[in-house]
Each structure stands twice: as C-alpha cells, then as structure tokens.
Design an enzyme around this catalytic site. Structure first.
Site, mmCIF file in Angstrom:
data_model
loop_
_atom_site.group_PDB
_atom_site.id
_atom_site.type_symbol
_atom_site.label_atom_id
_atom_site.label_comp_id
_atom_site.label_asym_id
_atom_site.label_seq_id
_atom_site.Cartn_x
_atom_site.Cartn_y
_atom_site.Cartn_z
ATOM 1 N N ILE A 687 0.693 -1.114 0.009
ATOM 2 C CA ILE A 687 -0.082 -0.160 -0.099
ATOM 3 C C ILE A 687 0.865 1.223 -0.075
ATOM 4 O O ILE A 687 0.357 2.359 0.033
ATOM 5 C CB ILE A 687 -1.041 0.064 1.028
ATOM 6 N N SER A 692 12.181 4.192 3.473
ATOM 7 C CA SER A 692 12.727 3.424 4.606
ATOM 8 C C SER A 692 12.370 1.799 4.248
ATOM 9 O O SER A 692 12.852 0.958 4.664
ATOM 10 C CB SER A 692 12.068 3.909 5.735
ATOM 11 N N LYS A 694 9.137 -0.812 2.286
ATOM 12 C CA LYS A 694 7.699 -1.049 1.803
ATOM 13 C C LYS A 694 6.718 -1.181 3.019
ATOM 14 O O LYS A 694 6.929 -1.757 3.995
ATOM 15 C CB LYS A 694 7.575 -2.004 0.895
ATOM 16 N N ASP A 817 9.367 15.634 14.376
ATOM 17 C CA ASP A 817 8.939 15.710 13.237
ATOM 18 C C ASP A 817 7.449 15.648 13.309
ATOM 19 O O ASP A 817 6.860 14.909 12.223
ATOM 20 C CB ASP A 817 9.743 14.344 12.462
#
Length: 994
Positions: A687, A692, A694, A817
């Site tokens: 998806i 980094s 899948k 972040d």
C-alpha cells in the site's frame, strides 16, 4: 612663495575641537554595537559634545550626560557596560532591540541609575544579584527576554524601587515572594514565567503602596491570601490563568481603589463574597470567568459602577439581580454557561451604554427586556439556549448598531419586527429552533452586511422575497423546517458568495431558476422534501466546490444530468422524484443505489433499480453465455495449470525465508504469530513505498487488518534518519529504542503491536489506519471530506497525543518531526500521532533542552531556534504543531512556490496584515464556523511565535482548543438511510474567550 606660506598658515591656525571624555565613552559603546539601520549615524566623533546626538540628553547646567534612550533602534550586540562610566547617567533604555548574551554582573557600577529598561531583547542567563546594589534605582524592566533560573533573593533588598517587570522570561525558580519586602513598590509585574508551583505568600500584603499586581500564568497554586485586602492603593489585580483554588476571599472587597480584577481561568470554587462590595466604589471590570464558582450573583456587586462584568463558564445559580440595570457605566455583560434562572432585569439597558450582552446557555425565561438598546450602542446580543418566551421587542428593530443577533433555541413566538430583518450592520441573524411565524420582510434588502442568515425550525411562511437576492455578502442561508411556499426567487443566483443553501422540509414549488452556474462558491445545497418540478439544471454540474446535493422528495423529471459526474460529492440524494432514462455511467453502481431509489422510470445496471428492464437484458444475453461455455471451460483448465505452476514457484520462493531465524518482540497481547505476518508480505498487498521500505496491508485470519513495514536492509543504502524504521535499520540501540516506544499507551498515538527481525530484515507491525495521513487527505482532491468540525476534532486529538508525550511520559519525549503527514486518521477520522523515527527523550538536565548533531524534521515545520541552535525541547514540537493548525485552517501546504520566499507561517501573517483574516481561511469550509476558525487560527499563530517563551505548552494548547469548542456539540447522524447535514451548536461563539 605660496608653498612656503602654507605650512606657516597651518601652524598658526587654531587647533580643531576634540570630543570630551563622555563622548568618547559613547563612541566606544557605538563601536561595540551592531547598527544595521544606522540609527547612531549622528554620533559624530568630530563633535565637541555628545549632547546633540540621537537618544542622548545632557544636564543643562553641567553638560553631563544624564539620559541615553536607544529604544526601538534595532541595535544589537552585548550590553554596553561602558555606559556605566557616565557618572551622571540616571536613565538608560535599550528596549525592543537585539541586545544579546548575558547581563554583566558588574552592572552595579551604574551607581546613579534611576531608570533601566532592557525589555524585549535576546538576553539570556540568570539575573545578576548586583542589580539590587543600585541605590537609586526606581524603575527596572527586563521583560520579554530569555532570562532563566531563580529571581535573586537580593531583589528583596531594593531601597527605592517602585516598578519591577519580569514578564515573559524563562524564570523557573520559586515565585519571588520576598519582593513583598520592597515596601516602595508600586508595580509588580511577573506574568508569563514558568515558576515552580508556588503559593502567593502573605508577604504580598506588606506592599501597601502597590498599585498594579500582574501575576498571570505564573504557576500559582493554593488559595488567594487574605492579606491582599491590605493593598488599599491597588488599582489593577490580575491573577488569571493560574491554578488557584478555594473561594474568592471576602477581603478583596476592601480594595477601595481597585478598577480592574481579573481572576479568570483558575480553579476557584464557592460563592462570590456576598457583602463588602459597596466599599469598591472604583471597580470597573470584574472577570472571574472560567472557574467553578457557584451560588448566586450578590446584589451588592451589581450596584457597583461596573463597566464590564464577566462571570461566564461557572456554576452560578439563582436570578440576575435587578440592581444590575442601575449600573451607569456597564457596557459588557458576559454571564453565559451558568445555571442562572428567572427573568432578565426589565430595566436592563435603560441606564447603561450596553455594547455586548451574552447570557447564553443558562435557564433564563420570560420576555426579552424592551430597552436593551436605549443608549443606541448595542452591537452583540446573544441569548441562545435558554427558555425566553414572547415576541422579539419592536425596539430592537430600531437598534441600527446591532451586528450579531443570536436568539436560537428558545421559545420565542409571534412575528419578527419588520425593521429587524433589515438592520444595516448586522452580519449574523440566528433565530433557529423557536416558534416564530410570519413572512420575511422585504426590508431585508437593507441588510447589506448579512453573512449568516439562520432561521430554521420555526413557523415562517409565505414566499421567500426577491430581496434576499440583494444580500451580496450572504454566505449561509439556512431556512429548513418552516412553511415557506411558492417559487424560489430568481435573484437567488445573484448571491456570488453563497456557500450553503438549505431549504429542505418546506412547501416550495415550481422550477429552479436559471443561472446556478454563477454560484461558484456553493458547497451545500439541500432542497429535499419540497414540491419542486421540472428538470434538474445541468449547470449544477459546473459547481466545482459543491460537496452536498440533496434534491430528494420532490417532483423533478427528465434525465439525471451527465454533468453531475464532474462533481466531487460527499453526499448525493435524488431519490423519490420522477426522474427517468439511463443513469450516467459513474452513477450506475451499487454504491449509488440509495441515491436514486423511488424514481420508477430511472434505469441502470443496479439490481433493484428498474428491475423489469434488468430481467429483459438478462434473457437477451443467455444465448451468449451458452455459446461461450465450452470455450470458457478450456480457458479455465489452462488457467488452473498456469496458476499451479506460478503458485508452486511462489511457495518455493517463500520457503527461502528461514523462518527459524525470526525473533518476535511484542508490546501488546497478540492474536497472531510472526508466520501469519510473513504470509501477507505479498506484492499484491503493498500500500506504500518510501525511503525506508515498503508498507503492506495484512489481513489476519481473525479479520483484523494491520500495517506492516518491511525495512530496507543496509545493503540498500538506507538509514539516513527521518523515521523510526530507518533508525532501526542501522542503530545498535534498536531493542532499547523500540522497547521505550512500545510502552507508549495513548488513544491518540498509533499503536506499535510488535516487531520481527532477522539478521538482514526487520518488520514493524502497526495498527492499520484506513484514512491514511492528514497531509495526503487534506491536500488531495478528497480534502472536501474534512469539513471544519472534523478538522477541529483532528487538531484536538493530535494535541492530546503530543501533550501525552510532553507531560505524561517520564522522561518527556520530543517528537521532532510533527507534520500533517505524520498524523494518521482512523475510520472515524480520529487522529493519531505516528512516526517516532527522530523522537528523543528529554533528560532532566534542568534546562529541558538537548543538543542534536543534525537537524531533524521537515521543511516548513522546523522551529526557527532549532534550525540555528540544534537545541531541541518541547517548544520545537509546539511550533511544528502550530504549522499543522495553520494547514487545517487555511487548507494550504506548509511550503508552496506561490508563497515566494515565505513559508506558510509568514504567508498567513503577511496576508492577515494586508488583506484581513478572511483571506487566509480555507474557502472550502462552511463560513458558519468562521468565528471558531479564527480562534483556532490564533492558537496556531501563538504556537508559531518566533520566541519559544511565547509558545504555550501542549497541555495549554489542549485546554485552549477545548475552550474554543466550549459547549459546542458536533452532531451528525442518519436520517432515512442517508447522511444528514452537520449542525454545530456553538456556545463559545457568544463573546471573546481568550
């Protein structure tokens, strides 16, 4: 001959004038300061005296410098200590500049200083104890800097100090109660400092000369001391936004000179003092709102010459005293969100220049007083959610100053006075949920500023007048559940700003007027359950902003316009009409079946819709099915053989993974094994793919879905920082980091179920979030799914998640972040904070900051001080979250080429300054929430303040967002099998709640 005379003439000429010693000191100070604006250009070293220089004043008799005022000159650099050599210097102001570094400890050499103002600079470090050694000092202002640590105990020994201002610094020691020993003090300003939780000591009562006590948001706890009653000269008392408890002491009524008392946003309880108010003959403002006060409003209090009385959001009971109507100065009365009963004072407004009245969300009854606007100054009249009865007073129709009228959710009846419809300055008229009757007067044409016209759930009748189309500023026209009849006026298509038109459940008839294509901002149109006829205008398909379209329960005929396929609708309902013909291809799906039921002539390939035709079509193709049966059987056999070959190779490839080497680390009780996860790592289940690795969607045997991220191995050259998974790929501290994050438990933080790893491969298993990230949804064509109530809920959810990290984790965790792409949405659009790849634990170092070797975060979200100091604390997250709030309110990205060299924060500030706040609000949002959007925008701007000290804590952000919502209730539900529109009942929109 001339060459011979020239040296002689030069020798005989008088010597040039030289600058005196004080001028040389000032020149040295100039050399040490940065002066980008050349504010000190008049400081000429060829002068004989500095007395004419900018900001320099001298004693007329002695010629000595007595004053240096360099405020607002944009000079910078360290504090110019050399100025202390000016023996007669008594006044020094460097306010509102960029003076930096720390304040030198030998500032005590400025022995004759009486006035020192270094406010609004960039000074850091601790306050020098030697400041108390200035024997003549009368005025000291160090506010708006970054001073930290404790207030020196020596400050309790000032000899002549009258004014001290420590406002808006980082002072984190105990509250300086020893300042109560400085008996000469007239002003004590210590607001907005993160002091340790402290009591306001009885010593404060020793300051008998004190006129101003400003101690807002200082982390004060405990009860208000009785000793405050001894401050007979006090004019201004502000203890707001603390954690004070107990009742308001009766000794406060002994403050005979006080003009203003502000105690809002504490945890005060009990009743207001019932006596003693008669002594306070000067009191103009009393703000004790947002506490837990109960009891009744003392009659003696309302006899004071009050100008503003704010007691909203408490638990006050009983009746409003009649004597409040006798206050000759009262212009503001805010009593909303209490339990007050009885009638409003009948003479209210007769003797007072009332400007704002807000008594919403009480249990008041009786008729509305007739003379509320007798002084001709009333602008806002808010009475929603009460039990008022009778008619609206005729006198209000002559109150031309009114801008906001909110009478919703009462029991008012009778006709609305004709003049009230057409008040020229009114921009909000809300009469919903009453029993009002009669027609809309044609005088409404004069209401040129009317933006929100909300009159639903009444008994209004007759035709909607053509004059409604003259309201050029109208954004929302909501008149559903009335008895209106006749045709929709043709002038309705002239409302260029109209965003919502809701007239469902009336008796309107006839065809819709031409010209709907001009309503470019229309977002919601609901004409359900009327008697409209004719064809649905094809031009509706050109309204690109339309999200909701409901024409059900009418008599429309003809075909469904093909142009409706161009719309990005969240709701479409054309059921129960007389439509016929073929459905447009986009709508010929089972998903849209309920949108077209009850139209006998409407056909399409949907079971249950035009069933007879579907049966005929079925018989027509039977022979085709028979003729291809043999061919299908052959293809099936070949397909099975091919599938078996592929499946065998697939199983062999999967067995290549040595399952015996996998290890599982779980953080919750699991109902699956690592092998079940491995079986789902199929390319068909991918998806998402990122830097980094899948991400797979894994549907387990128990029916539950999880998200699995398979990290790239180090051979793929990943692991450059940015999220937890990349850090794990090359971080030796993988187990410790994941174990820490695995212990996080909060409803607004994405749950990490477990992690699996081998030597070369690592998997992270998270809970699955069906609606993806906020950033992807908000900035995509599907952004229309996020109406304002949903965005507000997302902001509050995310704030609560970050507040948990900052305040409830020990030690605290800084995310580093925070951005809209790291806020994920579940199936109900609940928000959860995700991606802790660069999160850091803040150690208890005493300063609450931690140095980083590199900058982490995303462009447009990074706090300015983090970008150039690499020191991180919770304030960095708060800045980033403020940018997310601005995204939610404006609908814009954090960085965009349209901003030029600006980011979203600077664009919002510039646009608001140049064009006003309405030009930054997302035009896709329903403008009936404009007031609330403005308040949330203000919170976002507060979070993105350039100075970290000015940003609130995340716990405070949560509280402010909750206060914006207040009594608001977001109501959405199902009706007749389809979604009903949102209703947002706003109780905090009464007045201005900071």
């Amino acid at each position: 001959m001339l060459l011979i005379l020239l040296p002689i003439l030069l020798f005989l000429s008088p010597p040039a004038l030289s600058l005196n010693q004080e001028g040389l000191y000032l020149q040295s100070a100039k050399q040490a300061l940065d002066d980008p604006d050349r504010a000190l250009s008049s400081w000429d070293p060829l002068s004989d005296t500095p007395c004419g220089w900018t900001g320099v004043s001298c004693d007329r008799s002695t010629g000595s410098v007595i004053s240096v005022d360099l405020s607002n000159t944009n000079v910078g650099g360290p504090f110019p200590l050399i100025l202390c050599r000016l023996q007669s210097l008594s006044f020094l102001s460097l306010a509102n500049n960029t003076i930096n570094a720390s304040l030198p400890s030998d500032i005590s050499t400025c022995r004759n200083l009486r006035y020192l103002d270094i406010s609004q600079n960039l000074l850091v470090g601790e306050l020098p104890e030697s400041l108390a050694e200035l024997p003549e000092l009368v005025h000291l202002d160090v506010s708006g800097n970054n001073f930290s640590g404790e207030v020196p105990a020596s400050f309790g020994s000032f000899q002549n100090l009258e004014v001290i201002s420590l406002v808006a610094n980082l002072l984190d020691g105990p509250f300086p109660s020893f300042l109560g020993n400085v008996s000469t003090l007239k002003q004590l300003n210590v607001s907005y400092n993160p002091f340790m939780p402290s009591r306001l000591g009885d010593e404060i009562g020793n300051l008998t000369s004190l006129e101003v006590l400003w101690a807002a948001q200082c982390n004060l706890v405990g009860e208000i001391p009785d000793s405050l009653g001894r401050l007979k000269k006090l004019t201004d008392l502000d203890l707001s936004m603390n954690s004070l408890t107990g009742s308001i002491p009766s000794t406060l009524t002994e403050l005979t000179s006080v003009i203003q008392i502000e105690l809002y946003s504490n945890s005060l309880t009990g009743e207001l003092p019932s006596s003693g108010w008669s002594k306070m003959t000067a009191l103009r403002l009393l703000d004790a709102s947002m506490n837990e006060l109960n009891g009744t409003i003392p009659d003696e209090l309302t006899r004071l010459p009050l100008a503003s009385l704010n007691l909203y959001e408490n638990s006050l009971e009983g009746e409003i005293p009649e004597s409040i109507a006798d206050s000759p100065n009262l212009y503001e009365l805010k009593l909303f969100s209490n339990r007050l009963t009885g009638d409003l004072p009948r003479k209210l407004g007769e003797n007072s220049p009332l400007n704002l009245i807000d008594v919403s969300s009480n249990q008041l009854s009786g008729e509305i007083p007739p003379n509320l606007c007798s002084k001709g100054q009333l602008e806002e009249l808010l009475m929603i959610h009460n039990s008022f009865t009778g008619q609206i007073p005729e006198s209000l129709s002559e109150c031309r100053t009114l801008t906001r009228i909110r009478f919703g959710n009462n029991q008012l009846s009778g006709n609305v006075p004709s003049g009230l419809w057409g008040l020229p300055h009114m921009y909000l008229l809300e009469l919903v949920h009453n029993s009002l009757s009669g027609e809309i007067s044609k005088s409404i044409a004069s209401a040129s500023n009317l933006s929100q016209f909300l009159i639903s759930n009444n008994r209004f009748s007759g035709q909607i007048p053509e004059e409604v189309g003259f309201l050029g500023a109208l954004v929302s026209f909501v008149a559903n559940d009335n008895q209106f009849s006749g045709q929709l006026p043709s002038s309705i298509v002239d409302l260029k700003l109209l965003g919502r038109l809701d007239l469902h459940n009336n008796q309107l008839s006839g065809e819709l007027p031409d010209g709907f294509k001009s309503l470019k901002k229309l977002n919601d149109i609901n004409l359900a359950n009327n008697q409209f006829s004719g064809q649905i205008p094809a031009e509706i398909g050109s309204l690109s902003t339309l999200n909701y379209l409901d024409f059900s329960g009418n008599r429309f005929s003809g075909q469904v316009p093909d142009g409706l396929q161009n719309l990005k609708l969240n709701q479409l309902n054309l059921s129960n009409n007389n439509l016929s013909g073929e459905l447009p291809p986009l709508f010929a799906k089972e998903t849209y079946k309920n949108s077209f039921l009850g139209n006998p002539g409407l056909c399409g390939d949907i079971p249950g819709l035009c069933q007879n035709r579907a049966e005929v079509k079925k018989q027509k193709y039977v022979w085709v099915l028979r003729s291809i049966f043999v061919l299908a059987a052959i293809v099936f056999v070949l397909g099975v053989l091919w599938f078996y070959y592929k499946y065998k190779n697939f199983k062999l490839a999967k067995r290549a993974i040595d399952r015996s080497k996998w290890t599982l680390m779980s953080f919750h009780k699991l109902g699956f094994s690592e092998y079940e996860i491995l079986d789902c790592l199929d390319e068909d289940n991918v998806i998402g793919t990122g830097a980094s690795g899948k991400v797979y969607k894994a549907v387990l045997s128990n029916g539950e879905a999880v998200a699995v991220k398979k990290l790239w191995s180090s051979s793929n050259k990943l692991g450059h920082g940015g999220d937890l998974e990349k850090g794990i790929a090359q971080d030796d501290g993988f187990e410790a980091e994941v174990e820490t994050l695995g212990k996080i438990r909060h409803k607004n933080i994405v749950r990490l179920w477990c992690c699996c790893k081998t030597r070369d491969c690592k998997l992270l298993v998270y809970e699955y979030m069906p609606n993806g990230s906020l950033g992807d949804l908000l900035h995509s064509p599907k952004g229309g799914l996020l109406d304002w109530p949903t965005r507000y809920k997302i902001a509050l959810d995310a704030a609560e998640g970050l507040s948990y990290l900052h305040h409830d984790c020990v030690p605290p965790i800084v995310h580093r972040d925070v951005k809209s792409n790291n806020i994920l949405l579940d199936g109900e659009f609940g928000a959860k904070v995700a991606d802790f790849g660069v999160a850091k634990v803040v150690e208890a170092t005493g300063k609450g900051t931690k140095s980083m070797s590199v900058i982490a975060g995303s462009c447009g979200y990074i706090a300015p001080e983090y970008a150039y100091t690499l020191r991180v604390n919770e304030k960095s997250d708060i800045y980033s979250f403020g940018v997310v709030i601005l995204e939610l309110v404006t609908g814009k990205r954090p960085v965009d080429p349209d901003y030029g060299e600006k980011d979203l924060v600077k664009w919002v500030c510039t646009t608001m300054d140049q064009k006003g706040v309405d030009h930054v609000l997302d035009p896709k949002l329903d403008s009936c929430f404009k007031e609330e959007m403005r308040k949330v925008l203000n919170i976002g701007l507060l979070c993105t303040s350039p100075l970290p000290i000015n940003r609130p804590s995340m716990r405070r952000v949560v509280k402010m967002l909750q206060e914006v919502g207040g009594e608001n209730q977001l109501k959405s539900g199902k009706k007749d099998g389809k979604l009903t529109p949102y209703y947002y009942e706003d109780a905090s929109d009464h007045g201005s709640v900071a």
